[in-house]
Design an enzyme around this catalytic site. Structure first.
Site, PDB file in Angstrom:
ATOM      1  NE  ARG A   1     -22.555 -67.820  33.185  1.00  0.00           N
ATOM      2  CZ  ARG A   1     -21.451 -67.744  33.923  1.00  0.00           C
ATOM      3  NH1 ARG A   1     -20.745 -68.822  34.144  1.00  0.00           N
ATOM      4  NH2 ARG A   1     -21.036 -66.595  34.418  1.00  0.00           N
TER       5      ARG A   1
ATOM      6  CG  HIS B   1     -22.241 -71.381  13.197  1.00  0.00           C
ATOM      7  ND1 HIS B   1     -22.062 -70.236  13.926  1.00  0.00           N
ATOM      8  CD2 HIS B   1     -22.232 -71.034  11.895  1.00  0.00           C
ATOM      9  CE1 HIS B   1     -21.961 -69.216  13.081  1.00  0.00           C
ATOM     10  NE2 HIS B   1     -22.062 -69.674  11.843  1.00  0.00           N
ATOM     11  CB  ILE B   2     -20.734 -75.058  18.776  1.00  0.00           C
ATOM     12  CG1 ILE B   2     -19.324 -74.461  18.848  1.00  0.00           C
ATOM     13  CG2 ILE B   2     -20.902 -76.228  19.748  1.00  0.00           C
ATOM     14  CD1 ILE B   2     -19.047 -73.685  20.127  1.00  0.00           C
ATOM     15  CB  SER B   3     -25.717 -74.894  18.230  1.00  0.00           C
ATOM     16  OG  SER B   3     -25.748 -73.607  17.645  1.00  0.00           O
TER      17      SER B   3
ATOM     18  CB  ALA C   1     -24.426 -63.031  18.511  1.00  0.00           C
TER      19      ALA C   1
ATOM     20  N   PRO D   1     -18.270 -63.198  20.174  1.00  0.00           N
ATOM     21  CG  PRO D   1     -20.132 -61.888  19.776  1.00  0.00           C
ATOM     22  CD  PRO D   1     -18.893 -62.413  19.123  1.00  0.00           C
ATOM     23  CG  ASN D   2     -21.696 -63.823  24.903  1.00  0.00           C
ATOM     24  OD1 ASN D   2     -21.388 -63.272  25.960  1.00  0.00           O
ATOM     25  ND2 ASN D   2     -22.560 -63.284  24.060  1.00  0.00           N
TER      26      ASN D   2
ATOM     27  CG  HIS E   1     -27.095 -64.903  13.412  1.00  0.00           C
ATOM     28  ND1 HIS E   1     -27.025 -65.987  12.552  1.00  0.00           N
ATOM     29  CD2 HIS E   1     -26.744 -65.379  14.643  1.00  0.00           C
ATOM     30  CE1 HIS E   1     -26.664 -67.062  13.249  1.00  0.00           C
ATOM     31  NE2 HIS E   1     -26.481 -66.714  14.515  1.00  0.00           N
TER      32      HIS E   1
ATOM     33  CD  GLU F   1     -20.382 -68.394   9.153  1.00  0.00           C
ATOM     34  OE1 GLU F   1     -20.024 -67.357   8.554  1.00  0.00           O
ATOM     35  OE2 GLU F   1     -21.572 -68.720   9.301  1.00  0.00           O
TER      36      GLU F   1
ATOM     37  NE  ARG G   1     -29.806 -68.844  18.378  1.00  0.00           N
ATOM     38  CZ  ARG G   1     -29.153 -68.007  19.194  1.00  0.00           C
ATOM     39  NH1 ARG G   1     -27.985 -67.520  18.818  1.00  0.00           N
ATOM     40  NH2 ARG G   1     -29.639 -67.667  20.367  1.00  0.00           N
TER      41      ARG G   1
ATOM     42  CE1 TYR H   1     -23.986 -72.234  21.136  1.00  0.00           C
ATOM     43  CE2 TYR H   1     -24.701 -71.404  23.276  1.00  0.00           C
ATOM     44  CZ  TYR H   1     -24.738 -71.346  21.899  1.00  0.00           C
ATOM     45  OH  TYR H   1     -25.510 -70.416  21.263  1.00  0.00           O
TER      46      TYR H   1
ATOM     47  NE  ARG I   1     -29.511 -72.490  19.212  1.00  0.00           N
ATOM     48  CZ  ARG I   1     -28.550 -71.759  19.792  1.00  0.00           C
ATOM     49  NH1 ARG I   1     -27.333 -71.743  19.280  1.00  0.00           N
ATOM     50  NH2 ARG I   1     -28.823 -71.059  20.870  1.00  0.00           N
TER      51      ARG I   1
ATOM     52  CG  ASN J   1     -18.505 -69.788  16.272  1.00  0.00           C
ATOM     53  OD1 ASN J   1     -19.380 -69.006  15.909  1.00  0.00           O
ATOM     54  ND2 ASN J   1     -18.750 -70.804  17.078  1.00  0.00           N
TER      55      ASN J   1
HETATM   56  O1  CA2 Z   1     -23.474 -72.447  17.434  1.00  0.00           O
HETATM   57  C1  CA2 Z   1     -22.615 -71.572  17.405  1.00  0.00           C
HETATM   58  O2  CA2 Z   1     -21.412 -71.796  17.382  1.00  0.00           O
HETATM   59  C2  CA2 Z   1     -23.039 -70.095  17.469  1.00  0.00           C
HETATM   60  O3  CA2 Z   1     -22.141 -69.362  16.654  1.00  0.00           O
HETATM   61  C3  CA2 Z   1     -22.916 -69.679  18.906  1.00  0.00           C
HETATM   62  C4  CA2 Z   1     -23.389 -68.250  19.160  1.00  0.00           C
HETATM   63  C5  CA2 Z   1     -24.794 -68.053  18.596  1.00  0.00           C
HETATM   64  O4  CA2 Z   1     -25.172 -66.681  18.742  1.00  0.00           O
HETATM   65  C6  CA2 Z   1     -24.878 -68.446  17.128  1.00  0.00           C
HETATM   66  O5  CA2 Z   1     -26.210 -68.277  16.701  1.00  0.00           O
HETATM   67  C7  CA2 Z   1     -24.450 -69.885  16.942  1.00  0.00           C
HETATM   68  C8  CA2 Z   1     -23.413 -67.950  20.651  1.00  0.00           C
HETATM   69  C9  CA2 Z   1     -22.080 -68.115  21.307  1.00  0.00           C
HETATM   70  C10 CA2 Z   1     -22.289 -68.003  22.778  1.00  0.00           C
HETATM   71  O6  CA2 Z   1     -21.533 -69.004  23.395  1.00  0.00           O
HETATM   72  C11 CA2 Z   1     -21.870 -69.377  24.656  1.00  0.00           C
HETATM   73  C12 CA2 Z   1     -21.186 -70.446  25.173  1.00  0.00           C
HETATM   74  C13 CA2 Z   1     -21.499 -70.885  26.427  1.00  0.00           C
HETATM   75  C14 CA2 Z   1     -22.456 -70.242  27.181  1.00  0.00           C
HETATM   76  C15 CA2 Z   1     -23.127 -69.151  26.670  1.00  0.00           C
HETATM   77  C16 CA2 Z   1     -22.822 -68.705  25.394  1.00  0.00           C
END
Ligand code: CA2
Length: 153
Positions: free
Chosen positions: A20, A102-104, A79, A12-13, A82, A100, A113, A25, A109, A76
Site C-alpha cells: 500500500r 524512517h523510510i520517508s 507511528a 505498526p503497519n 511520535h 532509529e 511527524r 513508502y 511531512r 523503526n
Molecule cells: O517513514 C517511516 O518509516 C515512518 O516511520 C512510517 C510510519 C509513519 O507513521 C512515521 O511517521 C514515519 C508509518 C508506517 C506505515 O507503513 C505503511 C507502509 C505501507 C502502507 C501503509 C503504511
C-alpha cells in the site's frame, strides 16, 4: 559459537510495506527489507532477529529482550515514534546502541511527524533514504557496537 545478534524491530503497519502507499513508502516489501539487513549484517558476522508488531507493548517487550540476546537494535517505531513514552523509556533503559530509522523524510511531512520521542535516547537516526535507510542504519549500528558505548552516556 552462536553468531552475534542484531534485533531489527518494526512498528505498526510496516507489515503493509510494498503493498500500500507506494508513493510514500516504495514498492519493497518487509521481507525484502529483512533480507537486505541480513545480508549487510552477515558481512560483519552478525545475525538478524526480526520482529514486527502493531502493538506498543510487544515492541517494549522486544526492546527489553534485546538486552540479553543482542548487541544492538535497529528500530523503526513507525507511528509510535511520535507518541510512545513507553518505547522511549524502554530504549533509554537498555544498555545497547540503538539506531532509529524512517523510510520517508518525516521532516517534509505533516508537523506531527517532525518530533520523535525516541530519537533523543537513540544513538543515531536515519531518515528519508527509503528502505536503504535500514542498510545504512545497520552499518551505523555496527560502528556504534565497535565503539562499545552509547551516545547518551
Ligand atoms: O517513514 C517511516 O518509516 C515512518 O516511520 C512510517 C510510519 C509513519 O507513521 C512515521 O511517521 C514515519 C508509518 C508506517 C506505515 O507503513 C505503511 C507502509 C505501507 C502502507 C501503509 C503504511
Amino acid at each position: 559459537m552462536a553468531a552475534k545478534q542484531i534485533f531489527l524491530l518494526n512498528g505498526p503497519n510496516l507489515n503493509l510495506l510494498g503493498k500500500r502507499e507506494p508513493d510514500t513508502y516504495g514498492r519493497t516489501c518487509l521481507e525484502d527489507v529483512v533480507q537486505l539487513v541480513e545480508q549487510t549484517a552477515k558481512e560483519y558476522g552478525y545475525e538478524i532477529a526480526h520482529y514486527q508488531s502493531n502493538h506498543e507493548g510487544d515492541l517494549v517487550d522486544y526492546i527489553q529482550e534485546a538486552q540479553d540476546k543482542a548487541e544492538g537494535i535497529v528500530i523503526n517505531p513507525a507511528a509510535y515514534t511520535h507518541t510512545s513514552v513507553a518505547i522511549r523509556d524502554a530504549i533509554s533503559a537498555i544498555e545497547l546502541p540503538v539506531i532509529e530509522v524512517h523510510i520517508s523524510n518525516v521532516h517534509r511531512r505533516e508537523p506531527f511527524r517532525h518530533e520523535s520521542l525516541s530519537a533523543p535516547v537513540c544513538d543515531g537516526q536515519i531518515v528519508g533514504f527509503g528502505v536503504d535507510g535500514y542498510r545504512l542504519a545497520t552499518l551505523g549500528l555496527i560502528e556504534k557496537i565497535k565503539e562499545g558505548r552509547r551516545n547518551n552516556e
